[in-house]
Design a protein around this motif. Structure first.
Motif, mmCIF file in Angstrom:
data_model
loop_
_atom_site.group_PDB
_atom_site.id
_atom_site.type_symbol
_atom_site.label_atom_id
_atom_site.label_comp_id
_atom_site.label_asym_id
_atom_site.label_seq_id
_atom_site.Cartn_x
_atom_site.Cartn_y
_atom_site.Cartn_z
ATOM 1 N N LYS A 11 122.786 69.432 83.940
ATOM 2 C CA LYS A 11 121.985 69.390 85.167
ATOM 3 C C LYS A 11 120.896 68.319 85.052
ATOM 4 O O LYS A 11 120.647 67.573 86.001
ATOM 5 N N ASP B 160 121.003 65.579 83.233
ATOM 6 C CA ASP B 160 121.648 64.276 83.355
ATOM 7 C C ASP B 160 121.997 63.975 84.811
ATOM 8 O O ASP B 160 121.827 62.843 85.273
ATOM 9 N N GLN B 161 122.460 64.992 85.529
ATOM 10 C CA GLN B 161 122.805 64.822 86.938
ATOM 11 C C GLN B 161 121.560 64.446 87.753
ATOM 12 O O GLN B 161 121.585 63.532 88.580
ATOM 13 N N LEU B 162 120.479 65.146 87.523
ATOM 14 C CA LEU B 162 119.247 64.897 88.258
ATOM 15 C C LEU B 162 118.594 63.571 87.868
ATOM 16 O O LEU B 162 117.920 62.930 88.688
ATOM 17 N N SER B 163 118.791 63.162 86.623
ATOM 18 C CA SER B 163 118.182 61.905 86.143
ATOM 19 C C SER B 163 118.847 60.678 86.737
ATOM 20 O O SER B 163 118.223 59.643 86.888
ATOM 21 N N GLY B 164 120.125 60.787 87.041
ATOM 22 C CA GLY B 164 120.853 59.641 87.581
ATOM 23 C C GLY B 164 121.126 58.611 86.500
ATOM 24 O O GLY B 164 120.943 58.852 85.311
ATOM 25 N N SER B 165 121.528 57.439 86.939
ATOM 26 C CA SER B 165 121.843 56.378 85.975
ATOM 27 C C SER B 165 120.560 55.734 85.474
ATOM 28 O O SER B 165 119.536 55.716 86.160
ATOM 29 N N LYS B 166 120.645 55.211 84.269
ATOM 30 C CA LYS B 166 119.486 54.556 83.659
ATOM 31 C C LYS B 166 119.225 53.223 84.340
ATOM 32 O O LYS B 166 120.142 52.480 84.695
ATOM 33 N N PHE B 167 117.946 52.909 84.531
ATOM 34 C CA PHE B 167 117.562 51.638 85.126
ATOM 35 C C PHE B 167 117.425 50.594 84.032
ATOM 36 O O PHE B 167 116.748 50.822 83.032
#
Length: 65
Positions: free
Chosen positions: A54, A56-63
């Motif tokens: 969850k 990882d899902q909420l964090s999204g992709s790394k910028f």
């Protein structure tokens, strides 16, 4: 609770350095930001697999800038 205590202790130490004039405001911000980012790793280590998924899902992709 150990993660929180560790963070608070370090924050107090850094604020003490700043108040004594040993570091600049900018250095203080950098130290505190680095500490905060390091604590994220500590929090991730104690998550369950479901919580981590969850997160990882909420964090999204790394910028990457």
């Amino acid at each position: 609770m150990q993660i929180w205590t560790k963070c608070q202790k370090y924050t107090s130490q850094v604020n003490g350095w700043f108040e004594k004039g040993e570091i600049s405001y900018y250095e203080r911000i950098l130290y505190l930001r680095e500490n905060r980012l390091g604590r994220i790793d500590d929090f991730i280590k104690v998550l369950t697999k479901a919580q981590r998924a969850k997160f990882d899902q909420l964090s999204g992709s790394k910028f990457v800038g």
